[in-house]
Enzyme design. Sequence first.
Site, PDB file in Angstrom:
ATOM      1  N   VAL A 131     103.252 -13.503 -11.786  1.00 12.81           N
ATOM      2  CA  VAL A 131     102.294 -12.465 -11.398  1.00 12.81           C
ATOM      3  C   VAL A 131     101.544 -11.972 -12.638  1.00 12.81           C
ATOM      4  O   VAL A 131     102.165 -11.715 -13.681  1.00 12.81           O
ATOM      5  CB  VAL A 131     103.016 -11.289 -10.703  1.00 12.81           C
ATOM      6  CG1 VAL A 131     102.037 -10.202 -10.290  1.00 12.81           C
ATOM      7  CG2 VAL A 131     103.798 -11.784  -9.481  1.00 12.81           C
TER       8      VAL A 131
ATOM      9  N   LYS B 180      99.143 -13.091  -7.865  1.00 11.75           N
ATOM     10  CA  LYS B 180     100.407 -13.826  -7.828  1.00 11.75           C
ATOM     11  C   LYS B 180     100.088 -15.305  -7.695  1.00 11.75           C
ATOM     12  O   LYS B 180      99.432 -15.724  -6.729  1.00 11.75           O
ATOM     13  CB  LYS B 180     101.230 -13.328  -6.638  1.00 11.75           C
ATOM     14  CG  LYS B 180     102.552 -14.016  -6.463  1.00 11.75           C
ATOM     15  CD  LYS B 180     103.376 -13.256  -5.423  1.00 11.75           C
ATOM     16  CE  LYS B 180     104.632 -13.999  -5.058  1.00 11.75           C
ATOM     17  NZ  LYS B 180     105.522 -13.203  -4.213  1.00 11.75           N
TER      18      LYS B 180
ATOM     19  N   GLY C 290     105.129 -10.183 -14.320  1.00 18.10           N
ATOM     20  CA  GLY C 290     106.352 -10.470 -13.580  1.00 18.10           C
ATOM     21  C   GLY C 290     106.395 -11.929 -13.175  1.00 18.10           C
ATOM     22  O   GLY C 290     105.373 -12.619 -13.176  1.00 18.10           O
TER      23      GLY C 290
ATOM     24  N   GLY D  13     108.846 -14.707 -10.579  1.00 13.80           N
ATOM     25  CA  GLY D  13     109.981 -14.883  -9.681  1.00 13.80           C
ATOM     26  C   GLY D  13     110.314 -16.348  -9.569  1.00 13.80           C
ATOM     27  O   GLY D  13     109.903 -17.159 -10.408  1.00 13.80           O
TER      28      GLY D  13
ATOM     29  N   ASP E  37     114.009 -10.092   2.118  1.00 13.45           N
ATOM     30  CA  ASP E  37     114.212 -10.127   0.661  1.00 13.45           C
ATOM     31  C   ASP E  37     114.116  -8.721   0.076  1.00 13.45           C
ATOM     32  O   ASP E  37     113.475  -8.508  -0.953  1.00 13.45           O
ATOM     33  CB  ASP E  37     113.178 -11.061   0.031  1.00 13.45           C
ATOM     34  CG  ASP E  37     113.637 -11.594  -1.316  1.00 13.45           C
ATOM     35  OD1 ASP E  37     114.809 -11.350  -1.683  1.00 13.45           O
ATOM     36  OD2 ASP E  37     112.827 -12.232  -2.003  1.00 13.45           O
TER      37      ASP E  37
ATOM     38  N   SER F 259     109.310 -18.474  -7.481  1.00 11.13           N
ATOM     39  CA  SER F 259     108.243 -19.373  -7.078  1.00 11.13           C
ATOM     40  C   SER F 259     106.892 -18.990  -7.658  1.00 11.13           C
ATOM     41  O   SER F 259     105.919 -19.689  -7.439  1.00 11.13           O
ATOM     42  CB  SER F 259     108.131 -19.351  -5.553  1.00 11.13           C
ATOM     43  OG  SER F 259     107.940 -18.014  -5.116  1.00 11.13           O
ATOM     44  N   ALA F 260     106.842 -17.914  -8.369  1.00  6.66           N
ATOM     45  CA  ALA F 260     105.523 -17.432  -8.750  1.00  6.66           C
ATOM     46  C   ALA F 260     105.527 -16.662 -10.065  1.00  6.66           C
ATOM     47  O   ALA F 260     106.560 -16.182 -10.511  1.00  6.66           O
ATOM     48  CB  ALA F 260     105.000 -16.518  -7.642  1.00  6.66           C
TER      49      ALA F 260
HETATM   50  N1  LIG Z   1     101.485  -6.346  -7.111  1.00  2.61           N
HETATM   51  C1  LIG Z   1     102.242  -6.342  -8.192  1.00  2.61           C
HETATM   52  N2  LIG Z   1     101.975  -5.523  -9.207  1.00  2.61           N
HETATM   53  C2  LIG Z   1     102.745  -5.503 -10.324  1.00  2.61           C
HETATM   54  N3  LIG Z   1     103.811  -6.290 -10.497  1.00  2.61           N
HETATM   55  C3  LIG Z   1     104.126  -7.127  -9.507  1.00  2.61           C
HETATM   56  C4  LIG Z   1     103.368  -7.207  -8.314  1.00  2.61           C
HETATM   57  N4  LIG Z   1     103.923  -8.127  -7.522  1.00  2.61           N
HETATM   58  C5  LIG Z   1     104.979  -8.612  -8.175  1.00  2.61           C
HETATM   59  N5  LIG Z   1     105.116  -8.022  -9.375  1.00  2.61           N
HETATM   60  C6  LIG Z   1     106.166  -8.296 -10.369  1.00  2.61           C
HETATM   61  O1  LIG Z   1     106.407  -9.687 -10.383  1.00  2.61           O
HETATM   62  C7  LIG Z   1     107.779  -9.954 -10.058  1.00  2.61           C
HETATM   63  C8  LIG Z   1     107.865 -11.241  -9.275  1.00  2.61           C
HETATM   64  O2  LIG Z   1     107.085 -11.129  -8.117  1.00  2.61           O
HETATM   65  P1  LIG Z   1     107.600 -11.664  -6.724  1.00  2.61           P
HETATM   66  O3  LIG Z   1     108.919 -11.037  -6.440  1.00  2.61           O
HETATM   67  O4  LIG Z   1     106.537 -11.468  -5.744  1.00  2.61           O
HETATM   68  O5  LIG Z   1     107.783 -13.209  -7.049  1.00  2.61           O
HETATM   69  P2  LIG Z   1     108.718 -14.219  -6.324  1.00  2.61           P
HETATM   70  O6  LIG Z   1     108.501 -15.564  -6.916  1.00  2.61           O
HETATM   71  O7  LIG Z   1     108.535 -14.084  -4.878  1.00  2.61           O
HETATM   72  O8  LIG Z   1     110.136 -13.666  -6.757  1.00  2.61           O
HETATM   73  P3  LIG Z   1     111.491 -13.757  -6.044  1.00  2.61           P
HETATM   74  O9  LIG Z   1     111.444 -14.922  -5.160  1.00  2.61           O
HETATM   75  O10 LIG Z   1     112.474 -13.895  -7.163  1.00  2.61           O
HETATM   76  O11 LIG Z   1     111.630 -12.458  -5.315  1.00  2.61           O
HETATM   77  C9  LIG Z   1     108.248  -8.737  -9.310  1.00  2.61           C
HETATM   78  O12 LIG Z   1     109.642  -8.572  -9.443  1.00  2.61           O
HETATM   79  C10 LIG Z   1     107.471  -7.624  -9.969  1.00  2.61           C
HETATM   80  O13 LIG Z   1     108.147  -7.200 -11.124  1.00  2.61           O
END
Ligand SMILES: Nc1ncnc2c1ncn2[C@@H]1O[C@H](COP(=O)(O)OP(=O)(O)OP(=O)(O)O)[C@@H](O)[C@H]1O
Length: 722
Positions: free
Chosen positions: A29, A44, A22, A24, A138, A26-27
């Site tokens: 995973v 992450k 996954g 997002g 969020d 900023s990150a």
């Molecule tokens: N613990 C986990 N196990 C499996 N998949 C995960 C996990 N954490 C996150 N993901 C996957 O990774 C994606 C992105 O993670 P996350 O939402 O934490 O990132 P982000 O950069 O904060 O995204 P955003 O800011 O767009 O919400 C999630 O939508 C999910 O599909």
Amino acid sequence: MGGGQKTYTTNPDDYKLLEEVGYGASATVYRAIYLPNNDVVAVKCLDLDRCNSNLDDIRREAQTMSLIDHPNVIRAFCSFVVNQNLWVVMPFMAEGSCLHLMKTAYPDGFEESAIGSILKETLKALEYLHRHGHIHRDVKAGNILLDTNGVIKLGDFGVSACMFDRGDRQRSRNTFVGTPCWLVHGQAIISSPLLMAPEVLQPGSGYDFKADIWSLGITALELAHGHAPFSKYPPMKVLLMTIQNAPPGLDYDRDKRFSKSFKEVVAMCLVKDQTKRPTAEKLLKHSFFKQAKPPELSVKKLFAELPPLWNRVKALQLKDAAQLALKKMPSAEQEAISQSEYQRGVSAWNFDIEDLKFKASLVQDDDEIQDIREEDVNSTSFVYNDASNSKATIGKPYSASEIVCSDEVAPSESLSNTGDTPESNLPESDNKGNIALERSRTKTEQLPSTSDKDAVQAKSRILTGRSRQTQSGPLVAGVVLNHSKSERTRNLERCENESSHAVDKMHHQVRRAPSFSGPLNLPNRASGNSLSAPIKPSGGYRDSLEDKSKANLVQIKGRFSVTSEDLDLVKDIPLCTAPRRSPQESSLRKSASVGDWIFDSKQMPTPKDINSSSVHSNLPASVLMPHLQNLFQQTSVQQDLILNLLNSLQPAEVASEASQNGKLPPLPRSSENNGAVEVSDRERLLLTKVSELQSRLTILTEELTTENIGGAGNQESWSHAQ
Ligand SMILES: Nc1ncnc2c1ncn2[C@@H]1O[C@H](COP(=O)(O)OP(=O)(O)OP(=O)(O)O)[C@@H](O)[C@H]1O
């Protein structure tokens, strides 16, 4: 882990990063193996360079995240910095997010029983967080994570949200933090206020944990339809719709498959007055949730037949990339319009709601969205009024300290110990890692090797490098002030008669400085959350997935960004606000470059035309004189226009425009004489321009006279011959 038995080290060498599962804003995973005990975990990787955030904030949030102890909230086992990344080690949720699942297999949403279970578990998580003074900010399908055994956890708590804060917690509650960020229409990165509560969008109004309840309501619609309401609209439009339209809801006709009870819950969450929204605790007592099935029964079956998560993610990425490659890039001018519209309307933050409302009224709505004013609504959705008026509980402060590892946190420190947790009897998910590991052992062999940690880190570095090439850094006034040429043209067109009032208003808007502007970060790729959004056949894209953010993204503020998709909005705004021109003016048209008004060559003969026509056909003076007069008139009008435009433009704008349209060279600036040089240079340039026009006119007049004499001679000899 939940029981606190497992410990994880902060040594990156102890983790073997496997597939990407996954990503997002900023990150990214990864599924990973914790080598000391072969546990499967999720890592992450947050790119600190891209976050532009205070490390103390990140530390504080990471610490908070590690203190969380609730079966429905993802907890950080530990966090540590690796190069420019913050690694957050979490439980691996083997079925990914609800959004991934919908995109993969349920594009029209889930059935009600599954939605009930998912929302109930999410509500339990919210109830826990709110009780401990935290606002998630969020809540969305992309952050509701599923495990193979049916366990549901709310993810992305804390760290991501804080990444875009500037450390001022009070202020952050009044800014666009926690904005859902995903890819709408298959566009590169569009952060959209799709799930944001009205009070979050309204500057200065402040918001509390009830904002999470609104987001839960929108998430319910997302789960019911496969996408959030308004998801096909550009962010600014969504923002406006959220503020001024009736709340979305489940429609009696369209959503017949859903129960009255479910519709009621959605309506309760989506009350615009935050004080009338129920608390999570109260919502949990609603019959809809009381009757909800355990997720093992209703949710587990959703992914029973599906391939492993990483294969799904890869397939979705390829699919998105292929669809994106088919799209054309918007023109630079369109990008500029979009940026300008957004900056003017939103990123300055102290935007003029009335002005935005006016703009929104010019945007054509689609049939699917009912732009019904709030007072007209109520026939299609429930409106729930809750007498309770709970006040915000502000998150308790955590002292900044080192990024913590779970083994350093005594059970007594965990948040769950500060109050009764009604969900304490829910099954722990500690074993999911082992389940997933077993699965991974059999399935990783089918995959191309992506398990090299160095390669992953290298990739991360490359991505970071790319992101640096893009626009980033704090949102400065200059960015906001730098209006596009096209926008100025449109403004000028609207203010066609150049009433000083209108010009003043425009300048007032232009001069607005951003107040609460957050960091301007450009994520280097689309949010994984985007993967569920429908692809819209318009808009622009580059053919590489990694380039797509750069391709369309205009600006990101916190989690809120605007891409060229906004152009649809801008394109939809007709220029007809200006009154129709008089026939005399009708030969004027707007050229591609701003402020550059020219005559319609189709209607008016050019000097060359006149020249050649007179040479070849020996036209009589009676034919040519009107053209000459016309030309003279045009030149005068042009001069007037140039003068008017120069008068109405700010010096900075003139300079900016000049450098862009190449017509006037940049004006020199002098700090010594407060712009005296600048003024005289402007005058000089204007005079040069005028004298150029005059000499052109003189040459043409001479040519015409010559031809005139020749024509008269010919006429004379012709009559003699007769
Ligand atoms: N613990 C986990 N196990 C499996 N998949 C995960 C996990 N954490 C996150 N993901 C996957 O990774 C994606 C992105 O993670 P996350 O939402 O934490 O990132 P982000 O950069 O904060 O995204 P955003 O800011 O767009 O919400 C999630 O939508 C999910 O599909």
